[in-house]
Every structure is written in C-alpha cells, then in structure tokens.
Design an enzyme around this catalytic site. Structure first.
Site, PDB file in Angstrom:
ATOM      1  N   LYS A 131       0.850  -1.207   0.000  1.00 37.61           N
ATOM      2  CA  LYS A 131       0.000   0.000   0.000  1.00 37.61           C
ATOM      3  C   LYS A 131       0.878   1.246   0.000  1.00 37.61           C
ATOM      4  O   LYS A 131       0.675   2.161  -0.807  1.00 37.61           O
ATOM      5  CB  LYS A 131      -0.885   0.007   1.247  1.00 37.61           C
ATOM      6  N   ASN A 132       1.873   1.281   0.880  1.00 40.47           N
ATOM      7  CA  ASN A 132       2.657   2.509   1.047  1.00 40.47           C
ATOM      8  C   ASN A 132       3.652   2.737  -0.071  1.00 40.47           C
ATOM      9  O   ASN A 132       4.205   3.822  -0.192  1.00 40.47           O
ATOM     10  CB  ASN A 132       3.342   2.513   2.411  1.00 40.47           C
ATOM     11  N   ARG A 158      -3.942  10.941   4.277  1.00 40.69           N
ATOM     12  CA  ARG A 158      -2.816  11.866   4.388  1.00 40.69           C
ATOM     13  C   ARG A 158      -1.859  11.747   3.219  1.00 40.69           C
ATOM     14  O   ARG A 158      -1.209  12.706   2.841  1.00 40.69           O
ATOM     15  CB  ARG A 158      -2.028  11.551   5.656  1.00 40.69           C
ATOM     16  N   CYS A 196      -4.390  12.713  12.359  1.00 45.08           N
ATOM     17  CA  CYS A 196      -5.165  11.469  12.330  1.00 45.08           C
ATOM     18  C   CYS A 196      -5.068  10.866  13.721  1.00 45.08           C
ATOM     19  O   CYS A 196      -4.431  11.418  14.621  1.00 45.08           O
ATOM     20  CB  CYS A 196      -4.630  10.528  11.260  1.00 45.08           C
ATOM     21  N   ARG A 250       0.733  14.557  12.801  1.00 40.16           N
ATOM     22  CA  ARG A 250       1.164  14.285  11.424  1.00 40.16           C
ATOM     23  C   ARG A 250       1.393  15.586  10.626  1.00 40.16           C
ATOM     24  O   ARG A 250       0.794  15.824   9.600  1.00 40.16           O
ATOM     25  CB  ARG A 250       0.157  13.406  10.683  1.00 40.16           C
ATOM     26  N   PRO A 251       2.242  16.490  11.099  1.00 38.77           N
ATOM     27  CA  PRO A 251       2.486  17.728  10.344  1.00 38.77           C
ATOM     28  C   PRO A 251       3.162  17.437   9.004  1.00 38.77           C
ATOM     29  O   PRO A 251       3.656  16.321   8.781  1.00 38.77           O
ATOM     30  CB  PRO A 251       3.420  18.507  11.264  1.00 38.77           C
ATOM     31  N   VAL A 252       3.195  18.428   8.125  1.00 37.53           N
ATOM     32  CA  VAL A 252       3.853  18.258   6.814  1.00 37.53           C
ATOM     33  C   VAL A 252       4.948  19.305   6.618  1.00 37.53           C
ATOM     34  O   VAL A 252       5.369  19.564   5.494  1.00 37.53           O
ATOM     35  CB  VAL A 252       2.834  18.334   5.662  1.00 37.53           C
ATOM     36  N   ASP A 253       5.453  19.856   7.728  1.00 35.70           N
ATOM     37  CA  ASP A 253       6.466  20.918   7.621  1.00 35.70           C
ATOM     38  C   ASP A 253       7.720  20.466   6.872  1.00 35.70           C
ATOM     39  O   ASP A 253       8.341  21.251   6.144  1.00 35.70           O
ATOM     40  CB  ASP A 253       6.825  21.431   9.020  1.00 35.70           C
ATOM     41  N   LEU A 254       8.069  19.203   6.996  1.00 34.87           N
ATOM     42  CA  LEU A 254       9.290  18.723   6.315  1.00 34.87           C
ATOM     43  C   LEU A 254       9.061  18.616   4.801  1.00 34.87           C
ATOM     44  O   LEU A 254       9.977  18.850   4.007  1.00 34.87           O
ATOM     45  CB  LEU A 254       9.731  17.380   6.882  1.00 34.87           C
ATOM     46  N   ASP A 259       4.761   0.413  11.989  1.00 30.76           N
ATOM     47  CA  ASP A 259       3.519  -0.157  11.455  1.00 30.76           C
ATOM     48  C   ASP A 259       3.315  -1.606  11.862  1.00 30.76           C
ATOM     49  O   ASP A 259       2.272  -2.184  11.557  1.00 30.76           O
ATOM     50  CB  ASP A 259       3.503  -0.060   9.926  1.00 30.76           C
ATOM     51  N   ILE A 317       8.097   6.764  16.878  1.00 33.00           N
ATOM     52  CA  ILE A 317       7.775   7.477  15.639  1.00 33.00           C
ATOM     53  C   ILE A 317       6.543   8.357  15.797  1.00 33.00           C
ATOM     54  O   ILE A 317       6.550   9.519  15.394  1.00 33.00           O
ATOM     55  CB  ILE A 317       7.566   6.476  14.472  1.00 33.00           C
ATOM     56  N   ARG A 365      -8.556  -0.286   4.654  1.00 37.16           N
ATOM     57  CA  ARG A 365      -7.620   0.668   4.042  1.00 37.16           C
ATOM     58  C   ARG A 365      -6.304  -0.015   3.669  1.00 37.16           C
ATOM     59  O   ARG A 365      -5.635   0.373   2.732  1.00 37.16           O
ATOM     60  CB  ARG A 365      -7.316   1.810   5.013  1.00 37.16           C
TER      61      ARG A 365
HETATM   62  C1  EPZ Z   1       4.535   6.809   6.237  1.00 36.77           C
HETATM   63  O1  EPZ Z   1       3.812   7.880   6.819  1.00 36.77           O
HETATM   64  C2  EPZ Z   1       3.557   5.645   6.158  1.00 36.77           C
HETATM   65  N1  EPZ Z   1       2.434   6.018   5.317  1.00 36.77           N
HETATM   66  C3  EPZ Z   1       3.063   5.291   7.567  1.00 36.77           C
HETATM   67  O2  EPZ Z   1       2.219   4.147   7.458  1.00 36.77           O
HETATM   68  C4  EPZ Z   1       4.266   4.922   8.433  1.00 36.77           C
HETATM   69  O3  EPZ Z   1       3.836   4.663   9.744  1.00 36.77           O
HETATM   70  C5  EPZ Z   1       5.268   6.091   8.436  1.00 36.77           C
HETATM   71  O4  EPZ Z   1       5.639   6.419   7.074  1.00 36.77           O
HETATM   72  C6  EPZ Z   1       6.531   5.757   9.212  1.00 36.77           C
HETATM   73  O5  EPZ Z   1       7.147   4.632   8.662  1.00 36.77           O
HETATM   74  C7  EPZ Z   1       2.573   5.980   3.973  1.00 36.77           C
HETATM   75  O6  EPZ Z   1       3.634   5.662   3.444  1.00 36.77           O
HETATM   76  C8  EPZ Z   1       1.372   6.359   3.161  1.00 36.77           C
HETATM   77  P1  EPZ Z   1       6.773  10.051   8.347  1.00 36.77           P
HETATM   78  P2  EPZ Z   1       4.469   9.361   6.835  1.00 36.77           P
HETATM   79  O7  EPZ Z   1       6.754  11.316   7.578  1.00 36.77           O
HETATM   80  O8  EPZ Z   1       5.282   9.561   5.617  1.00 36.77           O
HETATM   81  C9  EPZ Z   1       6.899  13.376  11.701  1.00 36.77           C
HETATM   82  C10 EPZ Z   1       0.320   2.846   7.759  1.00 36.77           C
HETATM   83  O9  EPZ Z   1      -0.125   2.311   8.774  1.00 36.77           O
HETATM   84  N2  EPZ Z   1       6.795  14.333  10.590  1.00 36.77           N
HETATM   85  O10 EPZ Z   1       7.941   9.110   8.165  1.00 36.77           O
HETATM   86  O11 EPZ Z   1       3.406  10.323   7.160  1.00 36.77           O
HETATM   87  C11 EPZ Z   1       5.640  12.550  11.878  1.00 36.77           C
HETATM   88  O12 EPZ Z   1       4.697  13.249  12.667  1.00 36.77           O
HETATM   89  C12 EPZ Z   1       0.835   4.273   7.818  1.00 36.77           C
HETATM   90  O13 EPZ Z   1       0.410   2.302   6.629  1.00 36.77           O
HETATM   91  C13 EPZ Z   1       6.958  15.686  10.851  1.00 36.77           C
HETATM   92  O14 EPZ Z   1       7.172  16.098  11.995  1.00 36.77           O
HETATM   93  O15 EPZ Z   1       5.438   9.232   8.089  1.00 36.77           O
HETATM   94  C14 EPZ Z   1       6.130  11.304  12.543  1.00 36.77           C
HETATM   95  O16 EPZ Z   1       6.249  11.549  13.938  1.00 36.77           O
HETATM   96  C15 EPZ Z   1       0.630   4.897   9.189  1.00 36.77           C
HETATM   97  N3  EPZ Z   1       6.873  16.573   9.816  1.00 36.77           N
HETATM   98  C16 EPZ Z   1       7.524  11.125  11.956  1.00 36.77           C
HETATM   99  O17 EPZ Z   1       7.883  12.394  11.396  1.00 36.77           O
HETATM  100  C17 EPZ Z   1       6.651  16.156   8.528  1.00 36.77           C
HETATM  101  O18 EPZ Z   1       6.609  17.013   7.621  1.00 36.77           O
HETATM  102  C18 EPZ Z   1       7.597  10.087  10.842  1.00 36.77           C
HETATM  103  O19 EPZ Z   1       6.589  10.403   9.901  1.00 36.77           O
HETATM  104  C19 EPZ Z   1       6.487  14.770   8.285  1.00 36.77           C
HETATM  105  C20 EPZ Z   1       6.575  13.878   9.326  1.00 36.77           C
END
Ligand code: EPZ
Length: 422
Positions: free
Chosen positions: A22-23, A94, A118, A123-127, A309, A331, A401
């Site tokens: 999926k991811n 997201r 969620c 789950r911010p997107v600042d990065l 996950d 995480i 999902r």
């Molecule tokens: C991906 O989410 C996966 N989703 C998630 O799977 C998975 O848990 C996660 O990576 C970690 O492996 C998809 O690929 C669609 P991150 P993502 O950015 O990209 C923080 C599932 O169950 N962060 O690696 O959103 C964030 O809050 C889902 O299939 C920021 O602070 O995860 C988290 O604490 C759930 N700012 C950490 O980083 C940002 O801009 C890791 O998040 C982005 C993230």
C-alpha cells in the site's frame, strides 16, 4: 459499518499470498503526474486507500484505469486540468500530500489541502514544505491549503537536509527533484523499501537518481520523463502481520512473496521470541520453535529498525508471551490505542507516554472491541484468533484501508473469521 467476527482457538496452517505494498503504491501513483506518457503499475493491492488515490488523481485530470480486479493500474496524465487537491479527498488520506511535489514539478504550480492529523498523531507536513522550498518553491498557507509556485515555472535542484527522518517528505522531495533543473542532494533521507521501489520506478521512467536505501540520495533533474511499467514491491507490513498469525495461534504458515530483506529487524525480534522464519523458494515459512513465545522488548525506529507499522501487531503477540515486554513507540505520539481494546480481552498492559509494558497471559478472552486505526484493527484480529471464545471487531473500515480480503486469507489457513455487514 461492517464488523468482523472471530472465533478463537486452533492452529493456522497453510499459505497466505502477500499483496503489493500500500505505502509503495501510494507514492508510485502520483508519479504519473510527472509525465504525459502512460505509467502502468502491476501487483497493485486492492485497497480503499488505492481507490482514494485514484479518485484524487482523477479529480486533477489524470486517468487511472483499474484492470485485472485492481491488480493493474494503467495511468496517464496527458491532460491535467485541475491543480487543486481538495480537502474532502485529502482529509480521508494523508498520503494525498504526495501529489504536491509532482504537480509542482510538472506545471510549476499546485494547491493542496493540508491533510490534518489522524488518530495516531498530529502528522504535520512541515518537512515536505521545507524540502520544496529548498527546491525554490514559493509556498503560502491560506485557508487550510498550501499554495505552491515554482518561479519561472520550474523547480531548481538544491540541498535538502532533513532534521528528522520522514518517509513522505523524502518521497515528495524525490518526486519533485526528478524534474527540477540541476542537482538535488537529500540528507537524512528515509531508507524504507517503498522509497527504493519509487526510485526504481522513476529510473524506469528516465530519472537520474543515486543512493536509494541510504541516508543520502542524489537526483540529477531531467527535462522530461517517459512512461514505464513497474511492479509494486511486496507489502512488508502485510507480510509481518501475517507472519504473526502462526506465531500467536500455533501451526505453520508460508507467506508467498515474502522476503527477509523487507523484514530484517522484525525477524530478529521473532527469533528472540522463539519464532522460526525459514526462507523458501516461494516466500517465508513461519512457526513457533517450541510452544509459548518469550517476552521481548521492542523499540520502533525508521527503516532498517523495527517498523512502527508492526508495533500494534507485535503487541498482540506479546500479550500472550511468557514474561514481561516493553514496547517503546518512537515514531508517533499516540500509537497505543489498541492497548485498551486488548485489555478488554484480558491483556495486561500499562501505557506511560511512549512506553507500553506488557505482562503476558496464558490465554486472552474474546470480547467486543473497536478498531481505532489501520494497524490497531489487525492487531485485534490477531489477538482474537488466539483468544478463547468469540470477538467482534467493529469499525473495520480502518482495516480495509490496508488489508485486502483478510477473512479469506486467514480463513484459508483455518481461522474462523467472518465479516458481518451492517
Ligand atoms: C509513512 O507515513 C507511512 N504512510 C506510515 O504508514 C508509516 O507509519 C510512516 O511512514 C513511518 O514509517 C505511507 O507511506 C502512506 P513520516 P508518513 O513522515 O510519511 C513526523 C500505515 O499504517 N513528521 O515518516 O506520514 C511525523 O509526525 C501508515 O500504513 C513531521 O514532523 O510518516 C512522525 O512523527 C501509518 N513533519 C515522523 O515524522 C513532517 O513534515 C515520521 O513520519 C512529516 C513527518
């Protein structure tokens, strides 16, 4: 809302086919926006999240034709007439934010709703935004949307140094940089197999990228990308989930398509708990070494560490282990919502902040429980299969999902799992 009824008890024996990831699919699909040529994905999973991404891409003007029951996605984006990803779709999933980078790279402008949080965290997107600004994007946050522009209509290569590892932000950066003018270096990049798969697909399309799977990725932007046909990599989280089924119930299950390199850290923990994993020509064969599993401690980390996950699913196993385990979730800030539901089934779990202490019990008892998020939902099903009596898991839309045909796949190995439509 459908529920799932599980009658516990009995070993599991048989084979379970593992679907495409999926991811991986959710980051491969937006790559269609980078080219006017056809991009076809094979081994795609049949999941509601994929249907949501199909709907989102369609709203932008891309064509996504689902073939062979959804296992093949034939996509083409020669006519992108809308550059706004609407809140109503983005709030449902997201990963919709992953259209921002490619849309901006292709046409120099994009408007994407902020996804919002969620159940498992803010789950911010600042990065993601930091990465695009490093590529020259001008961003403005207005009315809950990101308004993005590339001066002169094209992004420029740049240096992206992530302060923390982010899978999605790394993916957005790679998608955007592949068409930028010049070279981009991403430091502290995520190393997940889904990112490696994305790079393999982009390379097939003509992208020039090095370093995937390591913390430093270099992208030499090109003027245009072509089409390709690409098989979606095996879903390591579905794989790990089903490997836990014989571990918690007893018996022996072969996960078809499973690969050790996708679940290295997870297999080390299974071995320590007393679960054997054998590589076969078809995948991975899993069974308990001798009776009740042993307690082990778990810390979730970015790949190649133990995947967040699989934390909920591992907790279900450890609820039945001999001894006390400590799970540390590093995480996400709120990813123990399955604990109160497992406690309803007789589990002994203490949650303090990012730590959950699990004292194993001999047997769990069936109960009515509620799914709170995707991975929590399947951890409840694992626990229910090993429990005495009946369990009903409600709100299984979370499950759909990320897991296709759960009741079929588990039922084929002897589990008593049925869906109750409501
Ligand atoms: C991906 O989410 C996966 N989703 C998630 O799977 C998975 O848990 C996660 O990576 C970690 O492996 C998809 O690929 C669609 P991150 P993502 O950015 O990209 C923080 C599932 O169950 N962060 O690696 O959103 C964030 O809050 C889902 O299939 C920021 O602070 O995860 C988290 O604490 C759930 N700012 C950490 O980083 C940002 O801009 C890791 O998040 C982005 C993230």
């Amino acid at each position: 809302m459908d529920s799932i009824l599980i009658r516990g008890g009995g070993e599991l024996n048989g084979v379970i086919p593992i679907a495409g990831a999926k991811n991986a699919c959710l980051t491969l699909m937006p790559a269609t926006l980078l080219t006017e040529e056809p991009l076809t994905l094979t081994n795609a999973p049949r999941l509601s999240d994929i249907r949501t991404m199909t709907q989102l891409l369609g709203s932008l003007g891309a064509e996504v034709v689902s073939l062979q029951g959804g296992q093949v996605l034939a996509m083409s984006s020669h006519n992108i007439h809308n550059h706004t990803a609407d809140y109503d779709i983005v709030r449902k999933m997201r990963a919709s934010i992953l259209v921002l980078g490619p849309m901006l790279a292709r046409d120099g402008h994009a408007v994407v709703s902020l996804p919002g949080g969620c159940a498992i965290g803010a789950r911010p997107v600042d990065l993601h935004l930091q990465a695009l600004e490093a590529l020259g994007a001008e961003l403005e946050l207005r009315d809950g949307y990101v308004h993005a522009k590339a001066p002169g209509g094209r992004l420029k290569g740049g240096m992206i140094d992530f302060p923390l590892v982010s899978v999605g932000a790394t993916e957005n950066a790679i998608l955007a940089a592949s068409l930028a003018k010049g070279t981009t270096t991403i430091k502290n990049a995520a190393r997940e197999p889904e990112i490696v798969d994305l790079v393999h697909c982009l390379r097939r399309m003509g992208a020039q990228i090095e370093g995937e799977g390591s913390s430093t990725i270099t992208i030499q932007g090109v003027d245009r990308l072509g089409g390709a046909t690409h098989p979606v990599v095996t879903d390591r989280i579905e794989l790990g989930t089903y490997m836990l089924a014989p571990a918690i119930c007893g018996g022996e299950v072969e996960c078809l398509g499973g690969r050790i390199d996708l679940v290295g850290a997870f297999c080390e923990k299974l071995d320590a708990a007393g679960v054997s994993v054998e590589e076969t020509e078809r995948g991975l064969k899993v069974k308990r070494k001798n009776g009740r599993v042993r307690a082990v401690d778990v810390v979730t980390e970015p790949f190649p560490g133990f995947p967040t996950d699989l934390q909920a699913q591992m907790m279900a196993l450890l609820c039945t282990a001999d001894g006390t385990s400590v799970l540390e979730e590093r995480i996400f800030e709120n990813r123990f919502m399955h604990a109160p539901e497992l406690i309803r089934m007789g589990a002994k779990i203490d949650v303090h902040g990012g730590h959950a202490t699990v004292t194993g019990v001999e047997t769990l008892k069936g109960a009515r429980v509620m799914a709170t998020d995707l991975r929590a939902s399947v951890s409840l099903i694992l626990a229910a299969m090993a429990a005495e009596g009946e369990t009903v898991v409600s709100r299984v839309y979370h499950l759909d999902r990320g897991y296709e045909r759960v009741e079929e796949k588990l039922g084929a190995c002897g589990a008593h799992v049925e869906r109750i439509a409501s």
